[in-house]
Design a protein around this motif. Structure first.
Motif, PDB file in Angstrom:
ATOM      1  N   GLU A   1      -8.596  82.169 -21.928  1.00  0.00           N
ATOM      2  CA  GLU A   1      -8.438  83.307 -22.839  1.00  0.00           C
ATOM      3  C   GLU A   1      -6.964  83.572 -23.139  1.00  0.00           C
ATOM      4  O   GLU A   1      -6.599  83.886 -24.277  1.00  0.00           O
ATOM      5  N   ASN A   2      -6.118  83.436 -22.151  1.00  0.00           N
ATOM      6  CA  ASN A   2      -4.689  83.684 -22.345  1.00  0.00           C
ATOM      7  C   ASN A   2      -4.045  82.665 -23.283  1.00  0.00           C
ATOM      8  O   ASN A   2      -2.989  82.930 -23.861  1.00  0.00           O
ATOM      9  N   GLU A   3      -4.679  81.502 -23.422  1.00  0.00           N
ATOM     10  CA  GLU A   3      -4.157  80.459 -24.301  1.00  0.00           C
ATOM     11  C   GLU A   3      -4.563  80.702 -25.748  1.00  0.00           C
ATOM     12  O   GLU A   3      -3.937  80.174 -26.668  1.00  0.00           O
ATOM     13  N   LEU A   4      -5.588  81.497 -25.974  1.00  0.00           N
ATOM     14  CA  LEU A   4      -6.132  81.707 -27.317  1.00  0.00           C
ATOM     15  C   LEU A   4      -5.328  82.780 -28.038  1.00  0.00           C
ATOM     16  O   LEU A   4      -5.471  83.969 -27.768  1.00  0.00           O
ATOM     17  N   LYS A   5      -4.490  82.351 -28.978  1.00  0.00           N
ATOM     18  CA  LYS A   5      -3.568  83.295 -29.625  1.00  0.00           C
ATOM     19  C   LYS A   5      -3.849  83.477 -31.111  1.00  0.00           C
ATOM     20  O   LYS A   5      -3.275  84.334 -31.755  1.00  0.00           O
ATOM     21  N   GLY A   6      -4.719  82.655 -31.681  1.00  0.00           N
ATOM     22  CA  GLY A   6      -5.057  82.780 -33.094  1.00  0.00           C
ATOM     23  C   GLY A   6      -6.552  82.991 -33.263  1.00  0.00           C
ATOM     24  O   GLY A   6      -7.278  83.279 -32.310  1.00  0.00           O
ATOM     25  N   LYS A   7      -7.016  82.834 -34.494  1.00  0.00           N
ATOM     26  CA  LYS A   7      -8.440  82.954 -34.780  1.00  0.00           C
ATOM     27  C   LYS A   7      -9.227  81.900 -34.016  1.00  0.00           C
ATOM     28  O   LYS A   7     -10.287  82.154 -33.457  1.00  0.00           O
ATOM     29  N   PHE A   8      -8.673  80.682 -34.011  1.00  0.00           N
ATOM     30  CA  PHE A   8      -9.237  79.573 -33.252  1.00  0.00           C
ATOM     31  C   PHE A   8      -8.141  79.005 -32.352  1.00  0.00           C
ATOM     32  O   PHE A   8      -6.967  79.319 -32.506  1.00  0.00           O
TER      33      PHE A   8
END
Length: 226
Positions: A135-142
């Motif tokens: 989750e911490n790696e997810l910074k955009g829409k995808f």
């Protein structure tokens, strides 16, 4: 001369679905060949003699095995709608997170849902930590930014299969309260038209995984094919 593209897979396999989704995103026509994993065909064993597993991509008579390897081959062969970034560092990071999904996150989640109750707490804790890392790696829409990329495709198991598994196992680990960013990604991903159109029917997958879970707990080896 028309290209020959075939996918040897299984309808309920997230690994097969990775390959199908990549081909759909690229607009590449293909023939899907359903494999019975309990009675593998001679062609599957011929084309993947090392691992004897699905999926296998057959392109003009040449077989490629292992879903992540196949995804990179697809991206390099059909250039439209790239699923890997152009920047070498970003490409390396995409490969890293795909490896994390397959070697860390997926096994930990699978164990947390399927393990016997007395050993579940520790398994759930490990799975939680891996999900939080993701989750911490997810910074955009995808994971791929504003469009679906390699990591999103590799995480398809988390997007769709995990919800069905939670229902079968009657254990909820992934929800909007614990993982709001991941759950928002899941909603975006599974409602993206090419993804939505190619997902297996939920009711069929529920029955399939329910039967596999029963087989797991009835088996002395505690092994299950998914």
């Amino acid at each position: 001369m028309a290209e020959e593209v075939k996918v040897f897979g299984a309808w309920g396999s997230p690994f097969s679905h990775r390959v199908e989704l990549a081909l759909k995103l690229k607009g590449v026509p293909y023939e899907f060949i359903e494999e019975d994993l309990a009675n593998k065909s001679s062609l599957l064993l011929k084309y993947n003699p090392i691992h004897k597993k699905i999926p296998v991509l057959l392109h003009n008579g040449k077989p490629i095995a292992e879903s992540l390897v196949i995804l990179e081959y697809i991206d390099e062969t059909w250039k439209d709608n790239p699923i890997l970034p152009e920047d070498p560092y970003e490409r390396a990071m995409a490969r890293f997170w795909c490896k994390f999904m397959d070697e860390k996150c997926m096994p930990a989640l699978w164990k947390a849902y399927w393990i016997e109750e007395k050993e579940r707490a520790k398994a759930m804790e490990e799975a939680f930590e891996h999900l939080k890392t993701l989750e911490n790696e997810l910074k955009g829409k995808f994971f791929g930014g504003e469009t679906i990329g390699l990591v999103d495709i590799a995480c398809n198991w988390l997007a769709f299969w995990i919800g069905v598994i939670q229902e079968v196992a009657e254990i909820e680990l992934v929800n909007g309260e614990k993982f709001p960013i991941l759950c928002k990604w899941i909603e975006e991903f599974i409602n993206y038209s090419p993804v939505k159109e190619s997902l297996p029917h939920r009711e069929n997958l529920l029955a399939y995984l329910g039967a596999r879970r029963e087989a797991l707990f009835a088996s002395t080896s505690k092994q299950i094919i998914y």
